[in-house]
Design a protein around this motif. Sequence first.
Motif, PDB file in Angstrom:
ATOM      1  N   ARG A  44      31.515 -12.041 -44.930  1.00  0.00           N
ATOM      2  CA  ARG A  44      31.833 -13.273 -45.660  1.00  0.00           C
ATOM      3  C   ARG A  44      31.279 -14.496 -44.931  1.00  0.00           C
ATOM      4  N   LEU A  45      31.316 -14.465 -43.599  1.00  0.00           N
ATOM      5  CA  LEU A  45      30.742 -15.560 -42.828  1.00  0.00           C
ATOM      6  C   LEU A  45      29.231 -15.613 -43.015  1.00  0.00           C
ATOM      7  N   LEU A  46      28.584 -14.447 -42.952  1.00  0.00           N
ATOM      8  CA  LEU A  46      27.137 -14.404 -43.164  1.00  0.00           C
ATOM      9  C   LEU A  46      26.769 -14.844 -44.577  1.00  0.00           C
ATOM     10  N   LEU A  47      27.615 -14.494 -45.549  1.00  0.00           N
ATOM     11  CA  LEU A  47      27.351 -14.922 -46.920  1.00  0.00           C
ATOM     12  C   LEU A  47      27.461 -16.438 -47.052  1.00  0.00           C
ATOM     13  N   LEU A  48      28.450 -17.028 -46.394  1.00  0.00           N
ATOM     14  CA  LEU A  48      28.583 -18.488 -46.413  1.00  0.00           C
ATOM     15  C   LEU A  48      27.339 -19.142 -45.822  1.00  0.00           C
ATOM     16  N   TRP A  49      26.851 -18.612 -44.713  1.00  0.00           N
ATOM     17  CA  TRP A  49      25.641 -19.168 -44.103  1.00  0.00           C
ATOM     18  C   TRP A  49      24.421 -18.942 -44.998  1.00  0.00           C
ATOM     19  N   ALA A  99      30.046 -21.092 -56.617  1.00  0.00           N
ATOM     20  CA  ALA A  99      31.229 -21.108 -57.477  1.00  0.00           C
ATOM     21  C   ALA A  99      31.795 -19.702 -57.671  1.00  0.00           C
ATOM     22  N   ARG A 100      30.909 -18.727 -57.811  1.00  0.00           N
ATOM     23  CA  ARG A 100      31.369 -17.345 -57.967  1.00  0.00           C
ATOM     24  C   ARG A 100      32.089 -16.869 -56.708  1.00  0.00           C
ATOM     25  N   GLY A 101      31.542 -17.196 -55.548  1.00  0.00           N
ATOM     26  CA  GLY A 101      32.207 -16.813 -54.308  1.00  0.00           C
ATOM     27  C   GLY A 101      33.538 -17.506 -54.137  1.00  0.00           C
ATOM     28  N   ALA A 102      33.642 -18.776 -54.566  1.00  0.00           N
ATOM     29  CA  ALA A 102      34.907 -19.501 -54.467  1.00  0.00           C
ATOM     30  C   ALA A 102      35.966 -18.867 -55.362  1.00  0.00           C
ATOM     31  N   ARG A 103      35.582 -18.452 -56.566  1.00  0.00           N
ATOM     32  CA  ARG A 103      36.541 -17.780 -57.456  1.00  0.00           C
ATOM     33  C   ARG A 103      37.009 -16.459 -56.850  1.00  0.00           C
ATOM     34  N   ARG A 104      36.091 -15.732 -56.246  1.00  0.00           N
ATOM     35  CA  ARG A 104      36.469 -14.471 -55.617  1.00  0.00           C
ATOM     36  C   ARG A 104      37.416 -14.705 -54.448  1.00  0.00           C
ATOM     37  N   ASP A 105      37.156 -15.730 -53.649  1.00  0.00           N
ATOM     38  CA  ASP A 105      38.040 -16.035 -52.525  1.00  0.00           C
ATOM     39  C   ASP A 105      39.436 -16.417 -53.004  1.00  0.00           C
ATOM     40  N   LEU A 135      39.895 -17.028 -35.101  1.00  0.00           N
ATOM     41  CA  LEU A 135      39.250 -17.722 -33.992  1.00  0.00           C
ATOM     42  C   LEU A 135      37.729 -17.597 -34.074  1.00  0.00           C
ATOM     43  N   ALA A 136      37.244 -16.421 -34.453  1.00  0.00           N
ATOM     44  CA  ALA A 136      35.790 -16.236 -34.588  1.00  0.00           C
ATOM     45  C   ALA A 136      35.221 -17.169 -35.652  1.00  0.00           C
ATOM     46  N   TRP A 137      35.900 -17.263 -36.789  1.00  0.00           N
ATOM     47  CA  TRP A 137      35.453 -18.187 -37.834  1.00  0.00           C
ATOM     48  C   TRP A 137      35.521 -19.624 -37.351  1.00  0.00           C
ATOM     49  N   LEU A 138      36.570 -19.947 -36.605  1.00  0.00           N
ATOM     50  CA  LEU A 138      36.736 -21.315 -36.104  1.00  0.00           C
ATOM     51  C   LEU A 138      35.582 -21.701 -35.188  1.00  0.00           C
ATOM     52  N   LEU A 139      35.260 -20.834 -34.236  1.00  0.00           N
ATOM     53  CA  LEU A 139      34.196 -21.141 -33.284  1.00  0.00           C
ATOM     54  C   LEU A 139      32.825 -21.142 -33.966  1.00  0.00           C
ATOM     55  N   GLY A 183      30.178 -26.017 -42.149  1.00  0.00           N
ATOM     56  CA  GLY A 183      31.127 -25.886 -41.053  1.00  0.00           C
ATOM     57  C   GLY A 183      32.546 -26.218 -41.463  1.00  0.00           C
ATOM     58  N   LEU A 184      32.718 -27.273 -42.272  1.00  0.00           N
ATOM     59  CA  LEU A 184      34.056 -27.640 -42.728  1.00  0.00           C
ATOM     60  C   LEU A 184      34.686 -26.533 -43.568  1.00  0.00           C
ATOM     61  N   LEU A 185      33.894 -25.903 -44.425  1.00  0.00           N
ATOM     62  CA  LEU A 185      34.420 -24.810 -45.238  1.00  0.00           C
ATOM     63  C   LEU A 185      34.899 -23.660 -44.366  1.00  0.00           C
ATOM     64  N   GLY A 186      34.109 -23.322 -43.349  1.00  0.00           N
ATOM     65  CA  GLY A 186      34.521 -22.253 -42.448  1.00  0.00           C
ATOM     66  C   GLY A 186      35.757 -22.610 -41.653  1.00  0.00           C
ATOM     67  N   LEU A 187      35.825 -23.851 -41.156  1.00  0.00           N
ATOM     68  CA  LEU A 187      36.995 -24.292 -40.409  1.00  0.00           C
ATOM     69  C   LEU A 187      38.239 -24.279 -41.290  1.00  0.00           C
ATOM     70  N   ALA A 188      38.103 -24.756 -42.519  1.00  0.00           N
ATOM     71  CA  ALA A 188      39.248 -24.788 -43.429  1.00  0.00           C
ATOM     72  C   ALA A 188      39.732 -23.377 -43.751  1.00  0.00           C
ATOM     73  N   LYS A 189      38.791 -22.458 -43.941  1.00  0.00           N
ATOM     74  CA  LYS A 189      39.176 -21.083 -44.263  1.00  0.00           C
ATOM     75  C   LYS A 189      39.891 -20.426 -43.093  1.00  0.00           C
TER      76      LYS A 189
END
Length: 207
Positions: A44-49, A99-105, A135-139, A183-189
């Motif tokens: 999911r992190l790689l997909l966000l990137w 948008a599709r990924g946001a609906r899935r999340d 923590l991994a997502w945060l960093l 980065g903000l999306l990852g931090l928020a998640k």
Amino acid sequence: MPRRDLPPPPPPEDLRPWLDGAAVRADRARILRQLGRLNLGLDRLLLLWAVAAVFALGWSFVGMALMSFESPEAFSAVFGVVFATLGVGVLVPAGFWFARGARRDREVRRLLHAWAAWERDPAADAGLRAPGLSLAWLLASFVPAALGLCVAFASAASARPGESTYGEVAYFVGLGMVLWITGLLGLAKAGAHYRWAVRAFGGATGR
């Protein structure tokens, strides 16, 4: 109805007396682990990137279009139209993908909340908080957020009339904003998952 690639929701309340409690608790623990991976897994992190990279590519075309329109050369406007078309052709599908990924999340989070509240099992819940993933997502998200802010502010602050064009400034500021928002999306998640885990599982220790 849930997506076919996601686990089912918990059984209805009126079926609880007819279900095997041990089997349901085992299914609950298995499904919560699966949902946790779907929510904060490395893929999911790689997909966000990857989505961010597509947005950056699309904005690069837009930036080149803006710089082409500002150029005094005769055929620059033609190149500007071509680059603008390419930019729109990349950004629009990326927007639908996001948008599709946001609906899935949202569906994953809904299932997480539902299963976590159903037939709690403190012994099994002890390993479901997964603070290491948060923590991994945060960093991993702090770096693009900080880099994006630096790029955006440095580009705007270093712009000088007669030296930097509006297209160049917009190009670099836009790239910085893509990094910052990613980065903000990852931090928020990461923060949302950790807060939910603390509320859902109390003081259970994570793995």
